[in-house]
Design an enzyme around this catalytic site. Structure first.
Site, mmCIF file in Angstrom:
data_model
loop_
_atom_site.group_PDB
_atom_site.id
_atom_site.type_symbol
_atom_site.label_atom_id
_atom_site.label_comp_id
_atom_site.label_asym_id
_atom_site.label_seq_id
_atom_site.Cartn_x
_atom_site.Cartn_y
_atom_site.Cartn_z
ATOM 1 N N GLY A 127 83.976 41.192 66.837
ATOM 2 C CA GLY A 127 83.925 41.595 65.429
ATOM 3 C C GLY A 127 83.227 42.936 65.302
ATOM 4 N N THR B 169 79.990 34.568 63.864
ATOM 5 C CA THR B 169 81.331 34.220 63.394
ATOM 6 C C THR B 169 82.360 34.589 64.450
ATOM 7 O OG1 THR B 169 81.525 36.364 62.269
ATOM 8 C CG2 THR B 169 80.757 34.487 60.951
ATOM 9 N N ASN C 216 85.396 35.778 65.093
ATOM 10 C CA ASN C 216 86.482 36.503 64.424
ATOM 11 C C ASN C 216 87.827 36.214 65.087
ATOM 12 O OD1 ASN C 216 83.952 37.670 63.739
ATOM 13 N ND2 ASN C 216 85.024 39.450 62.915
ATOM 14 N N GLU D 144 86.718 34.804 59.526
ATOM 15 C CA GLU D 144 85.483 34.657 60.291
ATOM 16 C C GLU D 144 84.871 33.263 60.180
ATOM 17 O OE1 GLU D 144 82.634 37.732 60.411
ATOM 18 O OE2 GLU D 144 83.933 39.168 59.394
ATOM 19 N N ILE E 58 81.021 28.403 63.145
ATOM 20 C CA ILE E 58 81.092 26.998 63.559
ATOM 21 C C ILE E 58 79.679 26.428 63.516
ATOM 22 C CG2 ILE E 58 81.881 25.402 65.349
ATOM 23 C CD1 ILE E 58 83.650 27.761 66.395
ATOM 24 N N HIS F 17 77.607 24.645 64.913
ATOM 25 C CA HIS F 17 77.269 23.997 66.178
ATOM 26 C C HIS F 17 76.667 25.055 67.108
ATOM 27 C CE1 HIS F 17 77.621 21.399 69.687
ATOM 28 N NE2 HIS F 17 78.174 22.421 70.332
ATOM 29 N N ARG G 127 84.360 28.947 47.353
ATOM 30 C CA ARG G 127 83.932 29.943 46.357
ATOM 31 C C ARG G 127 84.626 31.271 46.649
ATOM 32 N NH1 ARG G 127 80.546 33.955 48.479
ATOM 33 N NH2 ARG G 127 79.277 33.388 50.278
ATOM 34 N N PHE H 122 77.322 41.485 47.626
ATOM 35 C CA PHE H 122 75.888 41.284 47.409
ATOM 36 C C PHE H 122 75.156 42.621 47.422
ATOM 37 C CE2 PHE H 122 77.300 37.160 49.086
ATOM 38 C CZ PHE H 122 76.801 36.322 48.090
HETATM 39 P P1 ADP Z 1 81.105 39.593 66.612
HETATM 40 O O1 ADP Z 1 80.628 40.681 65.749
HETATM 41 O O2 ADP Z 1 81.685 40.071 67.909
HETATM 42 O O3 ADP Z 1 82.017 38.611 65.913
HETATM 43 P P2 ADP Z 1 79.030 37.636 66.310
HETATM 44 O O4 ADP Z 1 77.586 38.015 66.311
HETATM 45 O O5 ADP Z 1 79.669 37.266 65.002
HETATM 46 O O6 ADP Z 1 79.804 38.799 67.034
HETATM 47 O O7 ADP Z 1 79.183 36.447 67.342
HETATM 48 C C1 ADP Z 1 80.425 35.825 67.492
HETATM 49 C C2 ADP Z 1 80.604 35.243 68.867
HETATM 50 O O8 ADP Z 1 79.562 34.329 69.185
HETATM 51 C C3 ADP Z 1 81.872 34.437 68.910
HETATM 52 O O9 ADP Z 1 82.977 35.241 69.261
HETATM 53 C C4 ADP Z 1 81.575 33.391 69.950
HETATM 54 O O10 ADP Z 1 81.946 33.857 71.228
HETATM 55 C C5 ADP Z 1 80.061 33.239 69.918
HETATM 56 N N1 ADP Z 1 79.560 32.042 69.229
HETATM 57 C C6 ADP Z 1 78.545 31.291 69.706
HETATM 58 N N2 ADP Z 1 78.270 30.291 68.889
HETATM 59 C C7 ADP Z 1 79.112 30.395 67.831
HETATM 60 C C8 ADP Z 1 79.293 29.625 66.626
HETATM 61 N N3 ADP Z 1 78.523 28.548 66.375
HETATM 62 N N4 ADP Z 1 80.258 30.028 65.759
HETATM 63 C C9 ADP Z 1 81.007 31.111 66.014
HETATM 64 N N5 ADP Z 1 80.876 31.876 67.119
HETATM 65 C C10 ADP Z 1 79.938 31.529 68.028
HETATM 66 N N1 RBF Z 2 80.698 38.793 53.230
HETATM 67 C C1 RBF Z 2 80.646 39.311 51.978
HETATM 68 O O1 RBF Z 2 80.673 40.515 51.829
HETATM 69 N N2 RBF Z 2 80.560 38.507 50.882
HETATM 70 C C2 RBF Z 2 80.493 37.155 50.980
HETATM 71 O O2 RBF Z 2 80.440 36.478 49.968
HETATM 72 C C3 RBF Z 2 80.504 36.569 52.284
HETATM 73 N N3 RBF Z 2 80.428 35.238 52.457
HETATM 74 C C4 RBF Z 2 80.440 34.691 53.703
HETATM 75 C C5 RBF Z 2 80.354 33.324 53.868
HETATM 76 C C6 RBF Z 2 80.386 32.731 55.122
HETATM 77 C C7 RBF Z 2 80.290 31.247 55.266
HETATM 78 C C8 RBF Z 2 80.490 33.578 56.243
HETATM 79 C C9 RBF Z 2 80.513 32.982 57.622
HETATM 80 C C10 RBF Z 2 80.582 34.947 56.098
HETATM 81 C C11 RBF Z 2 80.554 35.527 54.836
HETATM 82 N N4 RBF Z 2 80.665 36.906 54.665
HETATM 83 C C12 RBF Z 2 80.625 37.450 53.390
HETATM 84 C C13 RBF Z 2 81.065 37.742 55.797
HETATM 85 C C14 RBF Z 2 79.964 38.488 56.458
HETATM 86 O O3 RBF Z 2 79.871 39.724 55.790
HETATM 87 C C15 RBF Z 2 80.361 38.741 57.922
HETATM 88 O O4 RBF Z 2 80.657 37.522 58.533
HETATM 89 C C16 RBF Z 2 79.241 39.380 58.727
HETATM 90 O O5 RBF Z 2 78.973 40.635 58.221
HETATM 91 C C17 RBF Z 2 79.612 39.540 60.193
HETATM 92 O O6 RBF Z 2 80.682 40.428 60.334
HETATM 93 MG MG MG Z 3 81.770 37.687 64.125
#
Ligand code: ADP
Ligand code: RBF
Ligand code: MG
Length: 491
Positions: free
Chosen positions: A22, A34, A36, A105, A108, A110, A130, A135
């Site tokens: 991501g 998340t 992605n 995104e 999980i 867990h 929602r 924000f």
């Molecule tokens: P990115 O910006 O690359 O998406 P994140 O900080 O969002 O990085 O981390 C996402 C990565 O973390 C996932 O691609 C996955 O490999 C790992 N990961 C570990 N635990 C979780 C979880 N509970 N939910 C989602 N991704 C997870």
């Molecule tokens: N990004 C927003 O800009 N507005 C939101 O309301 C928002 N809600 C989110 C809710 C959940 C459950 C998750 C997992 C992400 C949300 N995000 C939201 C995305 C967030 O900006 C993004 O996952 C992180 O910046 C990582 O790229």
């Molecule tokens: Mg991510």
């Protein structure tokens, strides 16, 4: 900003896509990584036709209302097999005004022990929670995402939604048996459950996974960091240590430079490798190159894996009805033990990472950094995609083991096809027994079989591969038609 949530159940929507990198915003530090999902926005100039799954993900990303959803998820090729609850966002992430594409995104709910980039995520989206909100501060965003997690977690536990955990989308898929290596180490007879399990796996396919092997997570992490450092060196730097016939093929080989594993691979197989090791207690230091600690990691990894292979030798001796020290005494004192460190970049269309083959040696143990790629042929000719965990090793028997067992154990064709978008990296340890030891197939009449040493047996096939399969019909493992790949359950 007031945020309200309500549960709007939707038709359960199954989505399956590769987990990609991501924005690297350190969301793990914020507490909600998340995963992605890959969306094929490239439909105007597609690099390859979209699969049905890719089309479904693209339509979902395009057509569904942006917002926050509740879902269940499971990682297909990754370290953990469970189906878990999810809070996820679909949309533009308006809090970050630099983002110009929609994302899917899933967070999980867990804790996983390791990342799973390159794996495929199965997601069943079940309810809308929602709309997405812009924000004014990150603190606010973090607080609301946490609250989304709590809300989704609670809702997904209600009987109505919870029943969807057993949706057919999450039906069990084939998986390799996972064996407890510590239990094998302490077993004393063929009747021990750990030895029976090993025996069963070796009769079935010769493929199994081991856990509790005693190699520390820390060493494994160091190994992958060092390997990444090594492979990121310039071509000129790596070429200084080029593998040659004179070096016994030890050293570095660029993509396209090594032999193919299958006579049926039409193009050079897409892998970049570094090969090292030797007999018995190999301790020769690999040149550190410009990568600090690379040589030390190679020596440590080799020595730790050698110990694990000896534990498995003991298990295999018992499983085959012999004394526990059978292999050790007859052929394990000074074994040829080599390590192939391999990077498999994503394949282009028509390419193979490593073509279908059986291993020529005795025992192979694979430590892979995850993602997709390894496929094992099942008896019905389909290819099973094997899940990866860097902390558990996929082991398989080679032709030499099948021969020692007088055909009781299997040496099964497998291949690597990295059809993800990230590199796959593997540390592959081969223990091919003592090259000078005479092969004594267990249970066979001695006169029925050609007298041969382990070294002769193994080098016959290796030489043939290196000669482009000119003179050895037995290595002619026919790659069947591209049959269906069945996605295995995660380890
Ligand atoms: P990115 O910006 O690359 O998406 P994140 O900080 O969002 O990085 O981390 C996402 C990565 O973390 C996932 O691609 C996955 O490999 C790992 N990961 C570990 N635990 C979780 C979880 N509970 N939910 C989602 N991704 C997870
Ligand atoms: N990004 C927003 O800009 N507005 C939101 O309301 C928002 N809600 C989110 C809710 C959940 C459950 C998750 C997992 C992400 C949300 N995000 C939201 C995305 C967030 O900006 C993004 O996952 C992180 O910046 C990582 O790229
Ligand atoms: Mg991510």
């Amino acid at each position: 900003m007031t945020v309200t949530r309500s549960l709007q159940v939707i038709e359960p929507t199954p989505l399956r896509a590769e987990v990609i990198h991501g924005f690297g915003r350190g969301s793990k530090v914020l507490g909600f990584p998340t995963a992605n999902m890959r969306i094929r926005w490239d439909t105007n100039e597609p690099s390859s036709p979209l699969t049905d799954e890719e089309s479904a993900v693209l339509s979902f990303a395009r057509d569904i209302n942006t917002g926050i959803y509740a879902a269940y998820a499971c990682v297909d090729d990754g370290p953990d097999p469970g189906v878990y609850k999810v809070a996820m966002s679909v949309g533009w992430n308006p809090t970050f005004d630099d983002l110009k594409t929609k994302t899917i995104e899933p967070w999980i709910l867990h804790d996983y022990d390791e990342d799973f980039y390159g794996c495929h995520l199965r997601l069943l989206v079940v309810a809308y929670i929602r709309p997405e909100v812009k924000f004014n501060s990150f603190d606010e965003l973090i607080q609301e995402i946490r609250a989304d997690g709590d809300f989704c977690s609670m809702q997904l536990d209600t009987p109505e939604l919870s029943a969807l955990r057993s949706h057919s989308f999450f039906a069990p898929r084939p998986a390799l048996p996972v064996l407890d290596c510590a239990a094998i180490a302490s077993a004393e007879s063929a009747e021990d459950p750990a030895i029976r399990a090993l025996h069963g796996a070796c009769i079935e396919s010769g493929f199994f996974v081991i856990e509790n092997h005693g190699v520390s997570n820390q060493l494994i992490d160091r190994a992958f960091d060092a390997a990444t450092g090594f492979f990121s060196l310039s071509d000129e730097e790596k070429a200084q240590h080029q593998a040659t016939a004179e070096s016994g093929y030890k050293g570095y080989t660029p993509v396209g430079g090594s032999h193919n594993c299958s006579p049926n691979s039409v193009a050079p197989e897409r892998k970049e490798t570094f090969y090292f090791g030797g007999q018995g207690g190999w301790t020769e230091t690999v040149v550190d190159y410009q990568v600090e600690g690379f040589g030390d990691v190679c020596v440590e990894f080799h020595s730790e894996m050698l110990k694990v292979s000896r534990t498995l030798f003991k298990g295999l001796s018992l499983a085959l009805g012999c004394e526990a020290d059978f292999f050790e005494t007859h052929a394990g004192q000074d074994p040829a033990a080599n390590v192939l460190l391999a990077t498999y970049p994503p394949v282009n269309s028509g390419e193979t990472s490593c073509g279908a083959h059986t291993d020529c040696g005795f025992l192979t143990m694979l430590c892979s950094n995850g993602g997709r790629g390894l496929q094992v042929r099942s008896t019905d000719g389909t290819w099973i995609s094997v899940a990866s965990s860097r902390y558990k090793f996929v082991c398989n028997l080679g032709d030499l083991a099948a021969y020692w067992s007088n055909g009781v154990y299997q040496s099964t064709p497998h291949r690597v096809q990295n059809d993800s978008t990230t590199d796959r990296q593997s540390w592959i340890f081969f223990n091919n027994l003592d090259p000078n030891a005479q092969i004594k197939p267990i249970g066979a009449e001695a006169q029925e079989l050609e007298a041969m040493t382990c070294g002769e047996y193994v080098s016959r096939k290796l030489q043939s591969m290196r000669n482009n399969f000119k003179d050895c019909p037995e290595t002619d493992v026919k790659d069947p038609e591209w049959s269906e790949v069945v996605e295995a359950k995660a380890l």
